[in-house]
Design an enzyme around this catalytic site. Structure first.
Site, mmCIF file in Angstrom:
data_model
loop_
_atom_site.group_PDB
_atom_site.id
_atom_site.type_symbol
_atom_site.label_atom_id
_atom_site.label_comp_id
_atom_site.label_asym_id
_atom_site.label_seq_id
_atom_site.Cartn_x
_atom_site.Cartn_y
_atom_site.Cartn_z
ATOM 1 N N ARG A 193 0.822 -1.212 0.000
ATOM 2 C CA ARG A 193 0.000 0.000 0.000
ATOM 3 C C ARG A 193 0.859 1.266 0.000
ATOM 4 O O ARG A 193 0.377 2.351 -0.308
ATOM 5 C CB ARG A 193 -0.954 0.007 1.199
ATOM 6 C CG ARG A 193 -0.364 0.497 2.494
ATOM 7 C CD ARG A 193 -1.246 0.210 3.683
ATOM 8 N NE ARG A 193 -2.305 1.191 3.932
ATOM 9 C CZ ARG A 193 -2.153 2.297 4.647
ATOM 10 N NH1 ARG A 193 -0.984 2.627 5.147
ATOM 11 N NH2 ARG A 193 -3.188 3.099 4.868
ATOM 12 N N TRP A 200 11.602 8.565 6.178
ATOM 13 C CA TRP A 200 12.579 7.846 7.005
ATOM 14 C C TRP A 200 12.876 6.451 6.454
ATOM 15 O O TRP A 200 13.993 5.962 6.590
ATOM 16 C CB TRP A 200 12.236 7.876 8.498
ATOM 17 C CG TRP A 200 11.171 6.983 9.050
ATOM 18 C CD1 TRP A 200 9.970 6.683 8.493
ATOM 19 C CD2 TRP A 200 11.211 6.306 10.318
ATOM 20 N NE1 TRP A 200 9.244 5.877 9.341
ATOM 21 C CE2 TRP A 200 9.976 5.628 10.469
ATOM 22 C CE3 TRP A 200 12.147 6.224 11.353
ATOM 23 C CZ2 TRP A 200 9.668 4.866 11.602
ATOM 24 C CZ3 TRP A 200 11.842 5.472 12.484
ATOM 25 C CH2 TRP A 200 10.617 4.796 12.604
ATOM 26 N N ASP A 201 11.871 5.813 5.811
ATOM 27 C CA ASP A 201 12.136 4.521 5.171
ATOM 28 C C ASP A 201 13.353 4.600 4.245
ATOM 29 O O ASP A 201 14.125 3.647 4.113
ATOM 30 C CB ASP A 201 10.948 4.088 4.300
ATOM 31 C CG ASP A 201 9.683 3.812 5.093
ATOM 32 O OD1 ASP A 201 9.175 4.762 5.723
ATOM 33 O OD2 ASP A 201 9.210 2.660 5.080
ATOM 34 N N ASN A 237 6.570 13.848 4.919
ATOM 35 C CA ASN A 237 6.437 12.452 5.347
ATOM 36 C C ASN A 237 6.603 11.461 4.183
ATOM 37 O O ASN A 237 7.239 10.417 4.313
ATOM 38 C CB ASN A 237 5.045 12.355 5.990
ATOM 39 C CG ASN A 237 4.702 11.010 6.579
ATOM 40 O OD1 ASN A 237 4.191 10.941 7.694
ATOM 41 N ND2 ASN A 237 4.940 9.922 5.869
ATOM 42 N N SER A 247 6.549 16.190 8.562
ATOM 43 C CA SER A 247 7.779 15.565 8.090
ATOM 44 C C SER A 247 7.858 14.168 8.676
ATOM 45 O O SER A 247 6.830 13.541 8.968
ATOM 46 C CB SER A 247 8.978 16.433 8.486
ATOM 47 O OG SER A 247 10.155 15.999 7.866
ATOM 48 N N ARG A 313 -6.540 13.026 8.905
ATOM 49 C CA ARG A 313 -5.557 12.806 7.844
ATOM 50 C C ARG A 313 -6.307 12.215 6.648
ATOM 51 O O ARG A 313 -6.993 11.196 6.812
ATOM 52 C CB ARG A 313 -4.471 11.826 8.317
ATOM 53 C CG ARG A 313 -3.538 12.361 9.397
ATOM 54 C CD ARG A 313 -2.733 11.223 10.014
ATOM 55 N NE ARG A 313 -3.608 10.255 10.661
ATOM 56 C CZ ARG A 313 -3.337 8.969 10.834
ATOM 57 N NH1 ARG A 313 -2.180 8.471 10.415
ATOM 58 N NH2 ARG A 313 -4.193 8.156 11.432
ATOM 59 N N GLY A 347 6.997 8.694 12.953
ATOM 60 C CA GLY A 347 7.233 7.360 12.403
ATOM 61 C C GLY A 347 6.593 6.275 13.254
ATOM 62 O O GLY A 347 6.239 5.225 12.742
ATOM 63 N N ASP A 349 3.623 5.451 14.388
ATOM 64 C CA ASP A 349 2.172 5.675 14.391
ATOM 65 C C ASP A 349 1.452 4.331 14.471
ATOM 66 O O ASP A 349 1.396 3.629 13.484
ATOM 67 C CB ASP A 349 1.725 6.486 13.174
ATOM 68 C CG ASP A 349 2.398 6.030 11.865
ATOM 69 O OD1 ASP A 349 3.464 5.385 11.894
ATOM 70 O OD2 ASP A 349 1.832 6.311 10.798
ATOM 71 N N GLU A 550 7.011 -5.982 6.673
ATOM 72 C CA GLU A 550 7.229 -4.641 7.218
ATOM 73 C C GLU A 550 7.656 -4.713 8.686
ATOM 74 O O GLU A 550 8.378 -3.865 9.188
ATOM 75 C CB GLU A 550 5.898 -3.897 7.082
ATOM 76 C CG GLU A 550 5.780 -2.576 7.750
ATOM 77 C CD GLU A 550 4.322 -2.161 7.904
ATOM 78 O OE1 GLU A 550 3.448 -3.051 8.093
ATOM 79 O OE2 GLU A 550 4.054 -0.964 7.834
ATOM 80 N N GLU A 565 -3.554 0.208 11.782
ATOM 81 C CA GLU A 565 -4.674 0.668 10.958
ATOM 82 C C GLU A 565 -4.768 -0.039 9.611
ATOM 83 O O GLU A 565 -5.610 0.275 8.804
ATOM 84 C CB GLU A 565 -4.533 2.172 10.718
ATOM 85 C CG GLU A 565 -4.695 3.006 11.988
ATOM 86 C CD GLU A 565 -4.485 4.498 11.751
ATOM 87 O OE1 GLU A 565 -3.737 4.852 10.832
ATOM 88 O OE2 GLU A 565 -5.078 5.279 12.502
#
Ligand SMILES: *[C@@H]1O[C@H](CO)[C@@H](O)[C@H](O)[C@H]1NC(C)=O
Ligand SMILES: *[C@@H]1O[C@H](CO)[C@@H](O)[C@H](O)[C@H]1NC(C)=O
Ligand SMILES: *[C@@H]1O[C@H](CO)[C@@H](O)[C@H](O)[C@H]1NC(C)=O
Ligand SMILES: *[C@@H]1O[C@H](CO)[C@@H](O)[C@H](O)[C@H]1NC(C)=O
Ligand SMILES: *[C@@H]1O[C@H](CO)[C@@H](O)[C@H](O)[C@H]1NC(C)=O
Ligand SMILES: *[C@@H]1O[C@H](CO)[C@@H](O)[C@H](O)[C@H]1NC(C)=O
Ligand SMILES: *[C@@H]1O[C@H](CO)[C@@H](O)[C@H](O)[C@H]1NC(C)=O
Ligand SMILES: *[C@@H]1O[C@H](CO)[C@@H](O)[C@H](O)[C@H]1NC(C)=O
Ligand SMILES: *[C@@H]1O[C@H](CO)[C@@H](O)[C@H](O)[C@H]1NC(C)=O
Ligand SMILES: CC(=O)N[C@H]1CO[C@H](CO)[C@@H](O)[C@@H]1O
Length: 595
Positions: A193, A200-201, A237, A247, A313, A347, A349, A550, A565
């Site tokens: 997704r 940051w990834d 972000n 960011s 968001r 990051g 979240d 992930e 989520e």
């Protein structure tokens, strides 16, 4: 220790602070040059935080309707769908649809789905796979990995760059009819997704690309980020307009440092250094808090995640909207929406780190904008040291001194605000409750990865004591180090989820002190981590080509983590990057355990 909170007024104050408290032996010429440098950084500061006002993707009745009716399971799907015609036309059509269906109380899910397929392209339509120009089948690092299982594993991960590299291609789409932020060079996505680049990834992705000898792709990604700093003043972000309110952990300077280490490309450093200064200044202008030690009266400055936001968001609209239903006042809602956006900026979240200490598994108590985080300040501490070194290597001593002073100030602040002298850990500080968060989080030891130990009064024996006191979390789980010891379904940055970036930092934190004990501990953890990744890959090799998740579950070997989520994602940029980094650095000494 109690701290009073005051809002930082101007960045100039930092300069005054540095000069009066921390630099004692400067010449007056140097002092005045530092003042000038500060002034220039203020004048050179590029713009505010942007923010997305788009009438389809970030605001309006269409967005609200599609998301609250849950036409798609994943709120992110709709906001990634390019439009077939202008926003005005689509909104007009939508008003028609509302009128046409008003007798039935508005459009149902099927009518909305039909409307979408008529007026939008599928999600990710403008994201195209591309073959990276610098990919070769046999990069040299593979020759060094002698264990045949690990060699197959490393080769397979290296091959995944071919599946994960993308460009945005918006040709054929009307102006403003897509949510992607176009960039000039190809980029590696996280996967599934996450169809676009993330800030940051990309740190771990670039680490992996450098191991794969893909310096052109790595440099292209760095240039994309530099372009975004020039355009927005900060790195959003990720590569979507709905990420323009925030960011992510500021790792750009460290990405550039790794690239320079691998290539020696000093010309690029010269070109990009002013942009690194500019990003640093954005964080020091928009993401700081001033704290006063009530006992000594000393004032210190630390950074926090503090995105301002007044609405759900767009990419998690349904979740945020429903979570905010319990709040009655606009003020409470804004506090929630800002803290949610700031949690995403961190990051993590989401994590109990950002919740009220009195109800820390309840997402609606989120208060990110009142938490001073250990990891953010560790990252900025290392950035300051790198920036100082960069300027010194290019002959700018006043800037080198400026950043050296900034890092000295930050150590002083971190020790006062975060450090627990009994446990030797660093704990987040909550501005609302004036307390440190004493729970275990992997972030509690991250100052060690930034090598804070070389600037403070702590010896190897004490560092070993710290690691021994953490044996239950560092040694006790078969699949890696758990993020925390707190579990809640809605909080994926907690509990037994084992996150590749956090595993990387924990390993670096353990290996950096270089004591006999810490090296043994580090090796044991590297073996466990590579084993769980290998086993997850090997068991899905035939069915799925070898999955890289992930996140993983600390209680098992080769099993993905859960919660949060969205469903667990495969791909996966940072997992691949961390593993390639470890396989190159420690490949010869890694021992696979049984799956
Ligand atoms: C957002 O949309 C609402 C109507 O849905 C409108 O009143 C408001 O002006 C819009 N805000 C912006 C900044 O476009
Ligand atoms: C969407 O939700 C449905 C019903 O809950 C489920 O069967 C399906 O697998 C979900 N799809 C995705 C992509 O998660
Ligand atoms: C609304 O209804 C009119 C009349 O039936 C039809 O021509 C039009 O296409 C409909 N528009 C939408 C967006 O459903
Ligand atoms: C972009 O898309 C257009 C039309 O969809 C296509 O003709 C073009 O080749 C694509 N460009 C690249 C660089 O792939
Ligand atoms: C966060 O930013 C807002 C402005 O958007 C500011 O009012 C607030 O004081 C900041 N928080 C801290 C702790 O500095
Ligand atoms: C979560 O916190 C909110 C207040 O923010 C409260 O109203 C709600 O009852 C709490 N939920 C649970 C399950 O405790
Ligand atoms: C050092 O860098 C600052 C900021 O970019 C610049 O104003 C100053 O002229 C530079 N000094 C030297 C000696 O290059
Ligand atoms: C770690 O310590 C050993 C012995 O003290 C030394 O030889 C080695 O160079 C050190 N390694 C690093 C990476 O600093
Ligand atoms: C990898 O998976 C295969 C097929 O499931 C299995 O036979 C083999 O033993 C596994 N390799 C290792 C090292 O576990
Ligand atoms: C997507 C989003 O929340 N956008 C907001 C970004 O910030 C500006 C300014 O605070 C708001 O107006 C936007 O709504």
């Amino acid at each position: 220790m109690d701290f009073l909170i005051k809002k930082i007024q101007t960045i100039l104050f930092i300069g005054i602070c540095i000069i009066s408290f921390f630099i004692v032996n400067l010449t007056t010429a140097e002092t005045s040059e530092i003042k000038n440098v500060n002034l220039q950084l203020i004048l050179g500061e590029a713009g505010g935080t942007g923010g997305c006002q788009h009438p389809i993707y970030c605001n309006g009745t269409l967005l609200k309707t599609i998301q609250l009716v849950q036409v798609f399971n994943d709120s992110k799907t709709f906001v990634d769908m390019p439009m077939r015609s202008s926003a005005e036309f689509i909104n007009e059509q939508f008003n028609q649809l509302l009128l046409n269906t008003s007798n039935n109380g508005g459009p149902n899910k099927e009518e909305l789905a039909a409307f979408l397929s008529e007026n939008f392209y599928p999600a990710g339509y403008e994201v195209e796979p591309v073959t990276p120009v610098d990919w070769v089948p046999n990069p040299s690092f593979l020759d060094e990995i002698t264990d045949p299982n690990l060699n197959d594993f490393a080769r397979s991960i290296h091959g995944k760059w071919l599946e994960l590299t993308r460009i945005f291609n918006t040709s054929g789409l009307c102006d403003g009819c897509y949510s992607s932020i176009p960039v000039n060079n190809p980029f590696v996505i996280a996967g599934s997704r996450f169809r676009e680049f993330y800030y940051w990834d990309s740190y771990w992705i670039i680490q992996g690309l450098l191991v794969s000898d893909m310096t052109t792709t790595a440099k292209g990604m760095l240039k994309n980020f530099a372009d975004m700093i020039s355009e927005f003043g900060f790195i959003p972000n990720g590569g979507r307009i709905y990420y323009l309110n925030r960011s992510q952990p500021p790792l750009f300077t460290q990405m550039v440092n790794n690239y320079i280490d691998a290539t020696g490309d000093m010309e690029f450093l010269q070109e990009i250094l002013p942009i690194l200064d500019q990003e640093y200044q954005w964080w020091m202008t928009h993401r700081t808090s001033e704290l006063t030690n009530e006992i000594s009266g000393e004032t210190v400055i630390l950074n926090l995640y503090n995105a301002s936001n007044h609405s759900p968001r767009p990419e998690s609209y349904y979740e945020d909207y429903t979570d905010a239903l319990g709040f009655s006042s606009d003020q409470e809602k804004d506090y929630f929406y800002s803290s949610i956006a700031s949690g995403a900026e961190s990051g993590w979240d989401f994590s109990s780190r950002w919740m009220s200490p009195s109800d820390n598994t309840n997402l609606t108590t989120i208060q990110t904008i009142d938490v001073i985080p250990v990891d953010l300040n560790s990252i900025l501490y290392l950035n300051e040291k790198i920036l100082s070194q960069f300027h010194r290597s290019l002959g700018n001593n006043s800037m080198a001194i400026f950043y050296q002073s900034a890092s000295d100030n930050r150590v002083n602040a971190m020790q006062q605000v975060f450090f627990n002298e009994n446990t030797f850990q660093w704990n987040d500080y909550n501005l609302k409750t004036n307390t440190n968060n004493q729970n275990w989080y992997t972030s509690n030891i991250l100052p060690l990865f930034a090598d804070i130990q070389s600037s403070i009064d702590i010896d190897n024996q004490e560092i070993d004591l710290l690691f021994k006191s953490l044996a239950n979390v560092l040694m006790g789980y078969t699949g890696g180090v758990p993020t925390s010891l707190i579990s809640a379904q809605s909080l994926q940055w907690d509990g037994v989820n084992v996150w590749p970036p956090l595993q990387y930092w924990v390993i670096e934190s353990i290996m950096t002190p270089n004591t006999t004990f810490s090296n043994l501990l580090g090796k044991n953890l590297i073996d466990r981590w590579i084993t769980t990744n290998f086993c997850g890959w090997n068991s899905t090799l035939e069915s799925q080509g070898g999955m890289m998740f992930e996140k993983y579950n600390a209680n098992f070997i080769g099993v993905p983590g859960g919660g949060g989520e969205y469903v667990v994602q495969n791909g996966f940029g940072w997992t691949n990057g961390v593993d390639l980094y470890l396989l190159k650095k420690y490949g010869k000494s890694i021992t696979l355990n049984n799956c």
